[in-house]
Scaffold this active site. Structure first.
Site, PDB file in Angstrom:
ATOM      1  N   HIS A   1      14.515  15.242  -6.843  1.00  0.00           N
ATOM      2  CA  HIS A   1      14.033  16.515  -6.303  1.00  0.00           C
ATOM      3  C   HIS A   1      14.494  16.696  -4.858  1.00  0.00           C
ATOM      4  O   HIS A   1      15.121  17.708  -4.509  1.00  0.00           O
ATOM      5  CB  HIS A   1      12.499  16.544  -6.385  1.00  0.00           C
ATOM      6  CG  HIS A   1      11.887  17.809  -5.836  1.00  0.00           C
ATOM      7  ND1 HIS A   1      11.446  18.829  -6.642  1.00  0.00           N
ATOM      8  CD2 HIS A   1      11.645  18.204  -4.566  1.00  0.00           C
ATOM      9  CE1 HIS A   1      10.958  19.808  -5.885  1.00  0.00           C
ATOM     10  NE2 HIS A   1      11.065  19.451  -4.621  1.00  0.00           N
ATOM     11  N   GLU A   2      14.207  15.709  -4.032  1.00  0.00           N
ATOM     12  CA  GLU A   2      14.600  15.809  -2.622  1.00  0.00           C
ATOM     13  C   GLU A   2      16.121  15.803  -2.490  1.00  0.00           C
ATOM     14  O   GLU A   2      16.679  16.448  -1.600  1.00  0.00           O
ATOM     15  CB  GLU A   2      13.966  14.685  -1.802  1.00  0.00           C
ATOM     16  CG  GLU A   2      12.427  14.700  -1.771  1.00  0.00           C
ATOM     17  CD  GLU A   2      11.825  16.020  -1.325  1.00  0.00           C
ATOM     18  OE1 GLU A   2      12.432  16.710  -0.475  1.00  0.00           O
ATOM     19  OE2 GLU A   2      10.739  16.391  -1.838  1.00  0.00           O
TER      20      GLU A   2
ATOM     21  N   GLU B   1      13.731  25.601  -3.358  1.00  0.00           N
ATOM     22  CA  GLU B   1      13.062  24.908  -4.451  1.00  0.00           C
ATOM     23  C   GLU B   1      13.858  25.049  -5.753  1.00  0.00           C
ATOM     24  O   GLU B   1      13.779  24.179  -6.622  1.00  0.00           O
ATOM     25  CB  GLU B   1      11.631  25.461  -4.588  1.00  0.00           C
ATOM     26  CG  GLU B   1      10.670  24.576  -5.350  1.00  0.00           C
ATOM     27  CD  GLU B   1      10.326  23.244  -4.672  1.00  0.00           C
ATOM     28  OE1 GLU B   1      10.715  23.024  -3.505  1.00  0.00           O
ATOM     29  OE2 GLU B   1       9.686  22.418  -5.332  1.00  0.00           O
TER      30      GLU B   1
ATOM     31  N   HIS C   1      17.301  19.283  -2.644  1.00  0.00           N
ATOM     32  CA  HIS C   1      17.135  19.971  -1.348  1.00  0.00           C
ATOM     33  C   HIS C   1      18.244  19.558  -0.386  1.00  0.00           C
ATOM     34  O   HIS C   1      18.821  20.385   0.320  1.00  0.00           O
ATOM     35  CB  HIS C   1      15.785  19.579  -0.718  1.00  0.00           C
ATOM     36  CG  HIS C   1      14.592  20.274  -1.309  1.00  0.00           C
ATOM     37  ND1 HIS C   1      14.487  21.646  -1.385  1.00  0.00           N
ATOM     38  CD2 HIS C   1      13.415  19.788  -1.806  1.00  0.00           C
ATOM     39  CE1 HIS C   1      13.297  21.967  -1.927  1.00  0.00           C
ATOM     40  NE2 HIS C   1      12.639  20.857  -2.201  1.00  0.00           N
TER      41      HIS C   1
END
Ligand code: MG
Length: 511
Positions: free
Chosen positions: A275-276, A305, A279
């Site tokens: 997830h990170e 997101e 980003h």
């Protein structure tokens, strides 16, 4: 001619102010990153003072009379937010964004800004205490103060329809509450219907092997391997551990991320990392020509997101992805996964179950957690709901949306940090991210029809190249809505997300 020279000079000067502000913001980010990762506990007081000092310097520069005069001389104002027609696209976007921030900062009195900073600093601590003791009444008086200040912020910023609009606008520029309501109306029913079919299906998915022992050092090694393979450049970043995973940008060539590992639950570490990583890839993919300008940033929290959720869920929880990574994972964790086959693993990491905690929710029920918060926030802002009545309202919403009721406030109304930080209006961007991610991925699949084949062999170059070209490189040049139309040919449409879920879960659950 004379006029043009003056304009060019003013724009140049404004860009210099902005470049300094960006450097200050990156210094501030470095202090915060250190605070969350390696800083010794006793340093917290001094660090808060250092951060507050930087914040004050940045605020003063932003709202200085010079910035205001320059904007004026460039013809930038309420009705002409991008200034003169003579500017090119990037310049107009720069002026639009600078003016947007300038307005938001100058419309809020210093007293209100510092009072909010003070109250949220206290509330964050009291929220942690309230959650630890599962006692909402500890947090309630602090949330009352934050709510009062938030309402004042909304009044200062102004709005046409809903006081929720200027709050939402902080995180999702140009999005409106009424538009969000329309989006949620559009897919809430379909989503709940899909969940009910899943929950009532015959299929029971075995997930017990995800809750075996997973050595955290080995998890870290695997996380590094996955990040490298998907294209994260460790010469421009790092992976560390923090209580709450985050990504932070310290410069064009320094985008760091954190994750957290749970020794007894596999999903937390790896999906937090991916997830990170999503980003971070976004921030690292922004065009170098935007470096040191406020355009070198994600264009909205929703778009940001979309990148993290696309990598985490659409790619990172797909069968082709684990076709590539599962053998390496199995060899790292022979005891936990020795007897598990690929398809069982794929099903387990995608198991759907209505649950209490947002950050642990599967991708199908996740959006109901957001809807719950969005509904409560709107009622708080409209005055229809009092802070003291929130636990009850939370439980009611939870029952009607997810069919379950938290046994205590720690697992209910107190679970998220956001309100203690004054971030009312933030939650909807998580759902927007999910919706954008599916719509973007559909466009990607149309351009790259054999993308599953590439993922299966661990080749992510084409995906990354596509994302960079279409979404990452322009940074904030295009607002979210315009970016979505440029990339997908239409405005945000929740049907893509529903189609994605239907396809994936009808297969997993045989429904
Ligand atoms: Mg995120």
């Amino acid at each position: 001619m004379r006029m043009e020279i003056t304009l060019a000079k003013s724009l140049d000067r404004l860009k210099k102010i902005d470049a300094e502000l960006q450097k200050l913001a990156h210094i501030s980010a470095l202090l915060s990153w250190d605070q969350e990762t390696f800083m010794p506990d006793e340093a917290v007081g001094e660090r808060a003072e250092q951060l507050a000092l930087l914040e004050g310097i940045m605020h003063d520069r932003f709202t200085s009379s010079e910035a205001g005069e320059l904007l004026g001389s460039l013809g930038v104002g309420k009705d002409t937010p991008t200034g003169s027609d003579d500017f090119n696209d990037n310049e107009r976007a720069f002026l639009r964004e600078f003016y947007r921030r300038y307005r938001r900062k100058t419309q809020l009195p210093r007293r209100l800004v510092t009072e909010m900073a003070r109250q949220t600093a206290i509330a964050r601590k009291e929220w942690a205490k309230a959650r630890a003791e599962s006692n909402f009444s500890i947090f309630a008086p602090h949330l009352d103060k934050i709510l009062a200040l938030t309402l004042e912020v909304a009044e200062c910023l102004g709005y046409e329809d809903s006081p929720y609009d200027p709050l939402l606008d902080e995180y999702e520029p140009w999005m409106k509450t009424s538009k969000l309501e329309e989006i949620f109306r559009n897919f809430q029913e379909k989503l709940m219907e899909l969940i009910s079919r899943i929950v009532n299906s015959e299929k029971r998915i075995d997930t017990h092997f995800l809750m075996q022992e997973y050595d955290t050092n080995v998890q870290r090694d695997f996380s590094l391997h996955v990040l490298k393979t998907i294209g994260y450049d460790f010469s421009k970043g790092r992976l560390d551990v923090s209580a709450h995973p985050f990504t932070t940008t310290l410069g064009c060539s320094d985008v760091r991320l954190t994750t957290r590992y749970n020794r007894n639950y596999f999903n937390t570490g790896i999906f937090g990392t991916i997830h990170e990583g999503g980003h971070a890839l976004y921030e690292l993919g922004i065009s170098a020509e935007l470096q040191d300008t406020l355009l070198a940033d994600g264009t909205s929290m929703g778009i940001h997101e979309s990148q993290s959720r696309m990598w985490e869920n659409i790619i990172g929880r797909s069968l082709p992805f684990w076709k590539h990574f599962f053998p390496g994972l199995k060899s790292r964790f022979p005891e936990a996964l020795g007897d598990v086959d690929l398809v069982s693993f794929y099903r387990a990491i995608n198991a759907v179950q209505p649950s209490l905690i947002r950050v642990e929710a599967d991708e199908v029920t996740y959006n109901l957690h957001i809807l719950l918060r969005f509904n409560l926030e709107k009622r708080l802002i409209s005055g229809d709901l009092k802070v003291k009545d929130m636990p009850e309202a939370w439980n009611e919403e939870c029952r009607s949306l997810l069919g379950i009721v938290p046994p205590n406030d720690a697992d209910g109304v107190l679970q998220d940090i956001h309100w203690s930080m004054g971030s009312i209006g933030y939650f909807p961007t998580y759902s927007l991210g999910n919706l954008y991610s599916a719509q973007f991925f559909k466009a990607l699949e149309q351009d790259l029809p054999d993308i599953d084949g590439s993922i299966e062999i661990g080749d992510f170059q084409e995906i990354l190249k596509w994302l960079r070209q279409k979404i990452h490189s322009p940074g904030r040049v295009y607002p979210a809505g315009e970016l979505c139309e440029r990339v997908t040919g239409e405005s945000l449409n929740p049907d893509y997300f529903m189609d994605y879920l239907e396809n994936k879960y009808s297969d997993i659950y045989g429904i």
